[in-house]
Motif scaffolding. Structure first.
Motif, mmCIF file in Angstrom:
data_model
loop_
_atom_site.group_PDB
_atom_site.id
_atom_site.type_symbol
_atom_site.label_atom_id
_atom_site.label_comp_id
_atom_site.label_asym_id
_atom_site.label_seq_id
_atom_site.Cartn_x
_atom_site.Cartn_y
_atom_site.Cartn_z
ATOM 1 N N PRO A 74 0.808 -1.221 0.000
ATOM 2 C CA PRO A 74 0.000 0.000 0.000
ATOM 3 C C PRO A 74 0.844 1.275 0.000
ATOM 4 O O PRO A 74 0.484 2.258 -0.646
ATOM 5 C CB PRO A 74 -0.827 -0.113 1.286
ATOM 6 N N LEU A 75 1.973 1.251 0.691
ATOM 7 C CA LEU A 75 2.849 2.420 0.696
ATOM 8 C C LEU A 75 3.469 2.635 -0.678
ATOM 9 O O LEU A 75 3.556 3.773 -1.156
ATOM 10 C CB LEU A 75 3.945 2.270 1.754
ATOM 11 N N GLU A 76 3.884 1.544 -1.304
ATOM 12 C CA GLU A 76 4.461 1.646 -2.646
ATOM 13 C C GLU A 76 3.440 2.225 -3.627
ATOM 14 O O GLU A 76 3.785 3.058 -4.463
ATOM 15 C CB GLU A 76 4.921 0.271 -3.135
ATOM 16 N N GLU A 77 2.200 1.783 -3.497
ATOM 17 C CA GLU A 77 1.151 2.262 -4.401
ATOM 18 C C GLU A 77 0.794 3.725 -4.128
ATOM 19 O O GLU A 77 0.500 4.475 -5.051
ATOM 20 C CB GLU A 77 -0.093 1.376 -4.267
ATOM 21 N N ARG A 78 0.830 4.135 -2.868
ATOM 22 C CA ARG A 78 0.445 5.510 -2.507
ATOM 23 C C ARG A 78 1.570 6.511 -2.677
ATOM 24 O O ARG A 78 1.315 7.717 -2.735
ATOM 25 C CB ARG A 78 -0.051 5.544 -1.059
ATOM 26 N N LEU A 79 2.810 6.046 -2.739
ATOM 27 C CA LEU A 79 3.937 6.970 -2.772
ATOM 28 C C LEU A 79 3.811 8.034 -3.867
ATOM 29 O O LEU A 79 4.009 9.216 -3.573
ATOM 30 C CB LEU A 79 5.262 6.210 -2.912
ATOM 31 N N PRO A 80 3.484 7.708 -5.109
ATOM 32 C CA PRO A 80 3.391 8.777 -6.123
ATOM 33 C C PRO A 80 2.368 9.855 -5.766
ATOM 34 O O PRO A 80 2.641 11.051 -5.942
ATOM 35 C CB PRO A 80 2.989 8.036 -7.403
ATOM 36 N N ASP A 81 1.222 9.468 -5.227
ATOM 37 C CA ASP A 81 0.207 10.457 -4.853
ATOM 38 C C ASP A 81 0.623 11.263 -3.626
ATOM 39 O O ASP A 81 0.373 12.472 -3.550
ATOM 40 C CB ASP A 81 -1.144 9.782 -4.593
ATOM 41 N N VAL A 82 1.252 10.601 -2.665
ATOM 42 C CA VAL A 82 1.724 11.303 -1.470
ATOM 43 C C VAL A 82 2.813 12.298 -1.865
ATOM 44 O O VAL A 82 2.809 13.447 -1.411
ATOM 45 C CB VAL A 82 2.216 10.308 -0.394
ATOM 46 N N LEU A 83 3.712 11.874 -2.743
ATOM 47 C CA LEU A 83 4.756 12.786 -3.199
ATOM 48 C C LEU A 83 4.147 13.966 -3.957
ATOM 49 O O LEU A 83 4.567 15.109 -3.756
ATOM 50 C CB LEU A 83 5.778 12.063 -4.073
ATOM 51 N N ALA A 84 3.158 13.718 -4.803
ATOM 52 C CA ALA A 84 2.518 14.813 -5.549
ATOM 53 C C ALA A 84 1.871 15.818 -4.596
ATOM 54 O O ALA A 84 2.003 17.034 -4.780
ATOM 55 C CB ALA A 84 1.492 14.254 -6.531
ATOM 56 N N ALA A 85 1.190 15.331 -3.568
ATOM 57 C CA ALA A 85 0.569 16.221 -2.582
ATOM 58 C C ALA A 85 1.639 16.983 -1.806
ATOM 59 O O ALA A 85 1.505 18.193 -1.574
ATOM 60 C CB ALA A 85 -0.322 15.424 -1.626
ATOM 61 N N PHE A 86 2.691 16.290 -1.412
ATOM 62 C CA PHE A 86 3.779 16.934 -0.681
ATOM 63 C C PHE A 86 4.413 18.023 -1.540
ATOM 64 O O PHE A 86 4.631 19.148 -1.086
ATOM 65 C CB PHE A 86 4.819 15.888 -0.264
ATOM 66 N N ARG A 87 4.672 17.700 -2.788
ATOM 67 C CA ARG A 87 5.274 18.653 -3.712
ATOM 68 C C ARG A 87 4.391 19.904 -3.846
ATOM 69 O O ARG A 87 4.887 21.030 -3.768
ATOM 70 C CB ARG A 87 5.468 17.986 -5.066
ATOM 71 N N ARG A 88 3.088 19.716 -4.044
ATOM 72 C CA ARG A 88 2.173 20.862 -4.180
ATOM 73 C C ARG A 88 2.185 21.738 -2.929
ATOM 74 O O ARG A 88 2.274 22.963 -3.015
ATOM 75 C CB ARG A 88 0.735 20.385 -4.425
ATOM 76 N N GLN A 89 2.088 21.084 -1.788
ATOM 77 C CA GLN A 89 2.005 21.846 -0.542
ATOM 78 C C GLN A 89 3.332 22.533 -0.205
ATOM 79 O O GLN A 89 3.341 23.684 0.253
ATOM 80 C CB GLN A 89 1.517 20.948 0.594
ATOM 81 N N ILE A 90 4.435 21.860 -0.436
ATOM 82 C CA ILE A 90 5.743 22.470 -0.174
ATOM 83 C C ILE A 90 5.979 23.629 -1.135
ATOM 84 O O ILE A 90 6.467 24.693 -0.739
ATOM 85 C CB ILE A 90 6.877 21.421 -0.269
ATOM 86 N N ARG A 91 5.640 23.447 -2.399
ATOM 87 C CA ARG A 91 5.837 24.547 -3.358
ATOM 88 C C ARG A 91 4.945 25.743 -3.036
ATOM 89 O O ARG A 91 5.356 26.888 -3.223
ATOM 90 C CB ARG A 91 5.620 24.053 -4.776
ATOM 91 N N ALA A 92 3.735 25.500 -2.562
ATOM 92 C CA ALA A 92 2.871 26.615 -2.153
ATOM 93 C C ALA A 92 3.511 27.344 -0.970
ATOM 94 O O ALA A 92 3.502 28.587 -0.910
ATOM 95 C CB ALA A 92 1.479 26.114 -1.782
ATOM 96 N N PHE A 93 4.086 26.587 -0.049
ATOM 97 C CA PHE A 93 4.755 27.213 1.091
ATOM 98 C C PHE A 93 5.968 28.011 0.619
ATOM 99 O O PHE A 93 6.202 29.142 1.073
ATOM 100 C CB PHE A 93 5.165 26.168 2.132
ATOM 101 N N VAL A 94 6.756 27.444 -0.269
ATOM 102 C CA VAL A 94 7.941 28.138 -0.776
ATOM 103 C C VAL A 94 7.526 29.426 -1.487
ATOM 104 O O VAL A 94 8.185 30.458 -1.334
ATOM 105 C CB VAL A 94 8.768 27.217 -1.705
#
Length: 158
Positions: A129-149
């Motif tokens: 489940p972690l392997e399957e979710r990693l791309p979506d979790v990374l995409a969400a993390f990327r969006r939120q971190i870039r908004a913060f930056v």
């Protein structure tokens, strides 16, 4: 450019560099063998571990620079994620939302098993489940971190 602006841009560049590393890790995991033998599980477990550590490095840098330091104590790994969900009035907005923090908690638990209980304890049914979710979790993390930056560096001229 002021020193504060230069500092914010340098921190933003460090974060972007780490995000590129997380993208490469995502791609590497996507091409990893899906066998469930010990070697394949350990290899994929290492990639999941590295993913969480990369996320944590970004959060730790932000905590060091904007929160006055990294939390102390046994639960600091969890606390740094929780702290990033908090808006600190007159300092910064929340870096990530609570839903993403919860998702990251699952990767933190795997990191703990991988580091402290040995790779031989990895279980394919828990990792998948972690392997399957990693791309979506990374995409969400990327969006939120870039908004913060974007908040941190402000609008760019030109």
């Amino acid at each position: 450019m002021t020193l504060d602006e230069a500092f914010a841009r340098r921190l933003a560049a460090e974060i972007e560099h780490e995000l590129h590393g997380l993208d490469a890790l995502r791609d590497e995991l996507a091409s990893a063998p899906r066998d469930d033998d010990t070697f394949a599980l350990r290899a994929r477990g290492s990639m999941l571990h590295d993913f969480y550590c990369g996320v944590e490095r970004i959060l730790v840098r932000l905590a060091e620079e904007l929160n006055g330091g990294v939390p102390q104590g046994e639960r600091w790994h969890r606390q740094v994620v929780t702290d990033m969900t908090l808006e600190i009035p007159d300092v910064r907005p929340a870096v990530i939302d609570a839903a993403l923090a919860e998702e990251l908690g699952d990767f933190l638990r795997l990191r703990h098993v991988f580091r402290n209980l040995y790779g031989s304890r990895l279980q394919a049914e828990r990792m998948r489940p972690l392997e399957e979710r990693l791309p979506d979790v990374l995409a969400a993390f990327r969006r939120q971190i870039r908004a913060f930056v974007e908040w941190m560096v402000g609008p760019r001229a030109g």
